[in-house]
Design an enzyme around this catalytic site. Structure first.
Site, PDB file in Angstrom:
ATOM      1  N   HIS A   2      -0.273 -13.476   4.783  1.00  0.00           N
ATOM      2  CA  HIS A   2      -1.283 -12.217   4.696  1.00  0.00           C
ATOM      3  C   HIS A   2      -1.923 -12.329   4.374  1.00  0.00           C
ATOM      4  O   HIS A   2      -2.836 -13.371   3.196  1.00  0.00           O
ATOM      5  CB  HIS A   2      -0.597 -11.362   2.830  1.00  0.00           C
ATOM      6  CG  HIS A   2      -1.139  -9.893   2.918  1.00  0.00           C
ATOM      7  ND1 HIS A   2      -0.404  -8.711   3.130  1.00  0.00           N
ATOM      8  CD2 HIS A   2      -2.207  -9.663   2.231  1.00  0.00           C
ATOM      9  CE1 HIS A   2      -1.051  -7.676   3.378  1.00  0.00           C
ATOM     10  NE2 HIS A   2      -1.988  -8.247   2.357  1.00  0.00           N
ATOM     11  N   ASN A  57       0.960  -1.396  -0.066  1.00  0.00           N
ATOM     12  CA  ASN A  57       0.000  -0.231   0.056  1.00  0.00           C
ATOM     13  C   ASN A  57       1.178   1.241  -0.106  1.00  0.00           C
ATOM     14  O   ASN A  57       0.640   2.601   0.591  1.00  0.00           O
ATOM     15  CB  ASN A  57      -0.776   0.453   1.553  1.00  0.00           C
ATOM     16  CG  ASN A  57      -1.946  -1.379   1.326  1.00  0.00           C
ATOM     17  OD1 ASN A  57      -1.706  -2.064   2.432  1.00  0.00           O
ATOM     18  ND2 ASN A  57      -3.453  -0.845   0.107  1.00  0.00           N
ATOM     19  N   ASN A 107      -2.216  -8.752  -1.495  1.00  0.00           N
ATOM     20  CA  ASN A 107      -4.034  -8.940  -2.379  1.00  0.00           C
ATOM     21  C   ASN A 107      -2.926  -7.588  -3.363  1.00  0.00           C
ATOM     22  O   ASN A 107      -3.882  -7.089  -4.324  1.00  0.00           O
ATOM     23  CB  ASN A 107      -4.976  -8.599  -1.877  1.00  0.00           C
ATOM     24  CG  ASN A 107      -5.032  -7.692  -0.613  1.00  0.00           C
ATOM     25  OD1 ASN A 107      -4.185  -8.054   0.103  1.00  0.00           O
ATOM     26  ND2 ASN A 107      -6.143  -6.553  -0.763  1.00  0.00           N
ATOM     27  N   HIS A 108      -3.032  -6.193  -2.691  1.00  0.00           N
ATOM     28  CA  HIS A 108      -2.396  -4.892  -3.061  1.00  0.00           C
ATOM     29  C   HIS A 108      -1.114  -4.854  -4.354  1.00  0.00           C
ATOM     30  O   HIS A 108      -1.283  -4.603  -4.785  1.00  0.00           O
ATOM     31  CB  HIS A 108      -2.305  -4.074  -2.582  1.00  0.00           C
ATOM     32  CG  HIS A 108      -4.191  -3.668  -1.868  1.00  0.00           C
ATOM     33  ND1 HIS A 108      -4.721  -3.170  -2.958  1.00  0.00           N
ATOM     34  CD2 HIS A 108      -5.184  -3.524  -0.778  1.00  0.00           C
ATOM     35  CE1 HIS A 108      -6.342  -3.325  -1.855  1.00  0.00           C
ATOM     36  NE2 HIS A 108      -6.103  -3.988  -0.756  1.00  0.00           N
ATOM     37  N   HIS A 124      -4.072  -4.261   8.588  1.00  0.00           N
ATOM     38  CA  HIS A 124      -4.077  -3.060   9.276  1.00  0.00           C
ATOM     39  C   HIS A 124      -3.738  -3.630  10.873  1.00  0.00           C
ATOM     40  O   HIS A 124      -3.269  -1.344  11.362  1.00  0.00           O
ATOM     41  CB  HIS A 124      -4.674  -1.996   8.537  1.00  0.00           C
ATOM     42  CG  HIS A 124      -3.275  -1.855   6.730  1.00  0.00           C
ATOM     43  ND1 HIS A 124      -4.073  -1.066   5.812  1.00  0.00           N
ATOM     44  CD2 HIS A 124      -3.428  -3.127   6.095  1.00  0.00           C
ATOM     45  CE1 HIS A 124      -3.031  -1.350   5.033  1.00  0.00           C
ATOM     46  NE2 HIS A 124      -2.843  -2.851   4.864  1.00  0.00           N
TER      47      HIS A 124
HETATM   48 FE   LIG Z   1      -2.098  -3.325   3.556  1.00  0.00          FE
HETATM   49 FE   LIG Z   2      -3.858  -6.555   1.954  1.00  0.00          FE
END
Ligand SMILES: [Fe+2]
Ligand SMILES: [Fe+2]
Length: 279
Positions: A151, A40, A67-68, A178
């Site tokens: 993750h 991120n 995932n990002h 997070h």
């Molecule tokens: Fe993240």
């Molecule tokens: Fe993530």
């Protein structure tokens, strides 16, 4: 040896904490190797070459993701060229990039890093419970110290992975939510575990994003555009102390620093360094 894992760096506020505070943290906690989640770091979505290179320059040794990872198109080229940027190992074969890396500390000791992603409430990738042991076998002959960044969304899946790997890796550290959890422990066969390391970024936010649009999505059910927030930047992470002969964890410590606490630490570290230069 001491290994620091820095929780997901969100946008510019997260990057600034790393740029201004990481060296002081490394000095203060006598860190030998730094891992950071970078998925991120580019305005909340993905990572670019410029940003990745800046994080490496700031003292990050290995970047992990989740995932990002594919949010910024240019990452396809970057991840092929930069082995220190990982993507989850359980993407299907043929996907660009790698899911593990063996890093070296400044004094030449090897540390393995494996990145994998959970499947509960996430994309149905290959089975991480089968893929991670294969990754361990692939790097085991090069190092006994192995850190797994798992993750994943769900506590039970993360805890299950920790027990699955107990005694086979130094630590299983959760990322993605997070929000730092307070359940750090060392399992019976020497694997350190923390369900989630938390986020390095703006904490007056909804997991890093501005409250307004994110809240609006819940209130209205309609899509809205997310921007990273700016308020109350904090660096969250975890330090794993490992016995490099056995690969077992000997201690696990969560950390959390506000911007001003990090600045104070950096000032202290500079003062101590200047004093030792004068001496
Ligand atoms: Fe993240
Ligand atoms: Fe993530």
């Amino acid at each position: 040896m001491n290994i620091l894992l820095v929780g997901d760096i969100v946008g510019r506020p997260g990057r600034e904490l790393v740029r201004t505070g990481l060296r002081a943290l490394v000095d203060h906690h006598e860190i030998d190797l730094v891992i950071a989640t970078a998925e991120n770091s580019a305005a909340g979505f993905g990572v670019t070459k410029d940003i990745g290179d800046t994080l490496l320059e700031a003292g990050v040794d290995v970047m992990t993701s989740g995932n990002h990872i594919w949010d910024k198109k240019e990452v396809l080229e970057y991840i092929r060229a930069q082995p220190r940027l990982l993507r989850p190992a359980n993407y299907p074969s043929g996907v660009p990039g790698r899911g593990s890396y063996v890093a070296q500390t400044r004094d030449g000791r090897a540390v393995g890093v494996i990145n994998a992603m959970g499947r509960v409430f996430m994309q149905p990738l290959d089975d991480p419970f089968a893929v991670v042991p294969r990754e361990i076998e692939a790097i085991r002959h090069r190092t006994r110290v192995i850190i797994v960044d798992f993750h994943a969304e769900v506590t039970s899946e993360k805890t299950a992975m920790a027990w699955h790997l107990d005694g086979r890796v130094t630590a299983v550290i959760g990322t993605h939510t997070h929000v730092q959890t307070a359940d750090e422990r060392i399992l019976p066969n020497g694997t350190a575990y923390l369900t989630d390391v938390g986020m390095t970024g703006p904490h007056d936010s909804i997991i890093g994003m501005e409250v307004g649009p994110s809240l609006a999505r819940f209130l209205s059910g309609m899509p809205s555009k997310f921007e990273p927030a700016t308020g109350n930047p904090r660096l969250h992470g975890v330090i794993i102390e490992a016995d490099d002969r056995t690969g077992r964890a000997t201690r696990i410590t969560r950390i959390g620093y506000s911007e001003s606490e990090l600045a104070q630490l950096a000032a202290q570290t500079n003062t101590a360094r200047n004093a030792s230069l004068r001496a």
